[in-house]
Scaffold this motif. Sequence first.
Motif, PDB file in Angstrom:
ATOM      1  N   UNK A   1       0.755  -1.119  -0.008  1.00 43.71           N
ATOM      2  CA  UNK A   1      -0.158   0.031  -0.111  1.00 43.71           C
ATOM      3  C   UNK A   1       0.875   1.278   0.127  1.00 43.71           C
ATOM      4  N   UNK A   2       1.932   1.367   0.772  1.00 43.03           N
ATOM      5  CA  UNK A   2       2.750   2.507   0.753  1.00 43.03           C
ATOM      6  C   UNK A   2       3.576   2.585  -0.488  1.00 43.03           C
ATOM      7  N   UNK A   3       4.116   1.468  -0.907  1.00 44.85           N
ATOM      8  CA  UNK A   3       4.744   1.546  -2.410  1.00 44.85           C
ATOM      9  C   UNK A   3       3.841   1.875  -3.325  1.00 44.85           C
ATOM     10  N   UNK A   4       2.810   1.481  -3.612  1.00 46.99           N
ATOM     11  CA  UNK A   4       1.620   1.880  -4.641  1.00 46.99           C
ATOM     12  C   UNK A   4       1.296   3.497  -4.485  1.00 46.99           C
ATOM     13  N   UNK A   5       1.098   3.747  -3.298  1.00 47.69           N
ATOM     14  CA  UNK A   5       0.780   5.131  -3.042  1.00 47.69           C
ATOM     15  C   UNK A   5       1.650   6.008  -3.661  1.00 47.69           C
ATOM     16  N   UNK A   6       3.056   5.748  -3.013  1.00 46.01           N
ATOM     17  CA  UNK A   6       4.287   6.598  -3.275  1.00 46.01           C
ATOM     18  C   UNK A   6       4.653   6.636  -4.859  1.00 46.01           C
ATOM     19  N   UNK A   7       4.448   5.164  -5.561  1.00 49.83           N
ATOM     20  CA  UNK A   7       4.582   5.390  -6.924  1.00 49.83           C
ATOM     21  C   UNK A   7       3.629   6.155  -7.711  1.00 49.83           C
ATOM     22  N   UNK A   8       2.512   6.016  -7.510  1.00 54.00           N
ATOM     23  CA  UNK A   8       1.596   6.662  -8.281  1.00 54.00           C
ATOM     24  C   UNK A   8       1.384   8.185  -7.982  1.00 54.00           C
ATOM     25  N   UNK A   9       1.843   8.575  -6.867  1.00 54.16           N
ATOM     26  CA  UNK A   9       1.749   9.681  -6.319  1.00 54.16           C
ATOM     27  C   UNK A   9       2.849  10.659  -6.795  1.00 54.16           C
ATOM     28  N   UNK A  10       4.033   9.999  -6.932  1.00 53.39           N
ATOM     29  CA  UNK A  10       5.371  10.666  -7.414  1.00 53.39           C
ATOM     30  C   UNK A  10       5.816  10.795  -8.888  1.00 53.39           C
ATOM     31  N   UNK A  11       5.388   9.467  -9.367  1.00 56.44           N
ATOM     32  CA  UNK A  11       5.625   9.481 -10.977  1.00 56.44           C
ATOM     33  C   UNK A  11       5.462  10.497 -11.810  1.00 56.44           C
ATOM     34  N   UNK A  12       4.106  10.995 -11.590  1.00 55.09           N
ATOM     35  CA  UNK A  12       3.672  12.237 -12.309  1.00 55.09           C
ATOM     36  C   UNK A  12       4.269  13.424 -12.078  1.00 55.09           C
ATOM     37  N   UNK A  13       4.812  13.888 -10.913  1.00 54.37           N
ATOM     38  CA  UNK A  13       5.374  15.125 -10.922  1.00 54.37           C
ATOM     39  C   UNK A  13       6.868  14.993 -10.985  1.00 54.37           C
ATOM     40  N   UNK A  14       7.379  13.873 -11.075  1.00 52.22           N
ATOM     41  CA  UNK A  14       8.753  13.583 -11.158  1.00 52.22           C
ATOM     42  C   UNK A  14       8.991  13.787 -12.884  1.00 52.22           C
ATOM     43  N   UNK A  15       7.982  13.148 -13.437  1.00 50.47           N
ATOM     44  CA  UNK A  15       8.043  12.850 -14.784  1.00 50.47           C
ATOM     45  C   UNK A  15       8.070  14.313 -15.475  1.00 50.47           C
ATOM     46  N   UNK A  16       7.229  15.243 -14.896  1.00 50.95           N
ATOM     47  CA  UNK A  16       7.071  16.588 -15.257  1.00 50.95           C
ATOM     48  C   UNK A  16       8.339  17.472 -15.077  1.00 50.95           C
ATOM     49  N   UNK A  17       8.974  17.204 -14.020  1.00 52.10           N
ATOM     50  CA  UNK A  17      10.127  17.762 -13.663  1.00 52.10           C
ATOM     51  C   UNK A  17      11.093  17.358 -14.804  1.00 52.10           C
ATOM     52  N   UNK A  18      11.292  16.130 -15.148  1.00 50.30           N
ATOM     53  CA  UNK A  18      12.257  15.681 -15.835  1.00 50.30           C
ATOM     54  C   UNK A  18      12.052  16.007 -17.364  1.00 50.30           C
ATOM     55  N   UNK A  19      10.850  16.123 -17.695  1.00 55.45           N
ATOM     56  CA  UNK A  19      10.605  16.501 -19.001  1.00 55.45           C
ATOM     57  C   UNK A  19      10.853  17.836 -19.404  1.00 55.45           C
ATOM     58  N   UNK A  20      10.896  18.767 -18.161  1.00 50.77           N
ATOM     59  CA  UNK A  20      11.142  20.043 -18.361  1.00 50.77           C
ATOM     60  C   UNK A  20      12.574  20.387 -18.699  1.00 50.77           C
ATOM     61  N   UNK A  21      13.181  19.240 -18.481  1.00 54.06           N
ATOM     62  CA  UNK A  21      14.799  19.302 -18.897  1.00 54.06           C
ATOM     63  C   UNK A  21      14.996  19.204 -20.298  1.00 54.06           C
ATOM     64  N   UNK A  22      13.983  18.980 -21.035  1.00 57.60           N
ATOM     65  CA  UNK A  22      13.991  18.750 -22.604  1.00 57.60           C
ATOM     66  C   UNK A  22      14.323  17.455 -23.178  1.00 57.60           C
TER      67      UNK A  22
END
Length: 286
Positions: free
Chosen positions: A177-198
């Motif tokens: 439960x903790x792993x799934x919450x963290x994965x789905x909660x973080x992967x979107x924002x982290x992806x947006x930050x990484x995509x912002x680097x081009x």
Amino acid sequence: MARSADLKPDGEPMARFRSYLHGGTSSLVSTLPTLVVFPVYKTVFRQQIHNTPVHQAVGQLYKEGPVKLYRGVAPPLLMRTLNGTLLFGLQDTIHHQLSESPQNAVPASALPALAGFGAGIVEAVVFAPFERVQNVLQNGQNDRQLPSLKSVLVRLKAQRMSSGFYRAFLPIAARNTLGSSLYFGLKGPVCAVVAGQGLSPVASSFISGALTSMAISLALYPLSVLVANMQAQVGAEVKGVLACWRLLWRSRHRSLALLYRGGSLVILRSCITWGITTAIYDLQKK
């Protein structure tokens, strides 16, 4: 506008089905690295159970021979594919239901994590028996009394659920439960930050999946060690979670370094598999 609203429900079941399909496909592809690096995973398991250095764990596997090297590989391969299907599909379904609820008081940014928590509960219920069988098969001490998958299934079926297939369910549920919450909660924002680097969308998804899984694996690795130690034996005295944790902590001489023995290999494998899974899933979804 009214016409769009009328058409929307017809497409929703197919959209939810595609989430299950995409999750299963991406996880199936990511099982290939699991198959290749399974000897590494088995080495880590021996370190978790016996608290041995890596060279001793490798020596144990070498003495057992190539035939037993892949003993226990079937459950994780099957579990990995079904896991992705259930996890991504359920999370998307729960997220959709929460977002459509008129009485929802949870912020929209927290909905992916909350949906991941719900998916993690179901994941624990469904896949705890798979993990139990896998850990029994991988423990070399069980080779004589339980030489085959069938013998393991028969033995576990004869026991109570709490000491048989669902041994160590509480730490599994907490980890999932903790792993799934963290994965789905973080992967979107982290992806947006990484995509912002081009970077490209595929590269951004891969990196976000890898970084997110690295953080999760690092934080929850002790729970995985506890589960492995609780599930590896069959027929031994059944102790509770707290008693098993105290026993594990004493066996590691109250050292975090010994508790995390083998963790670097697990984290590396997790980064690769979840990076691939995330990239393929996001690519299919787009």
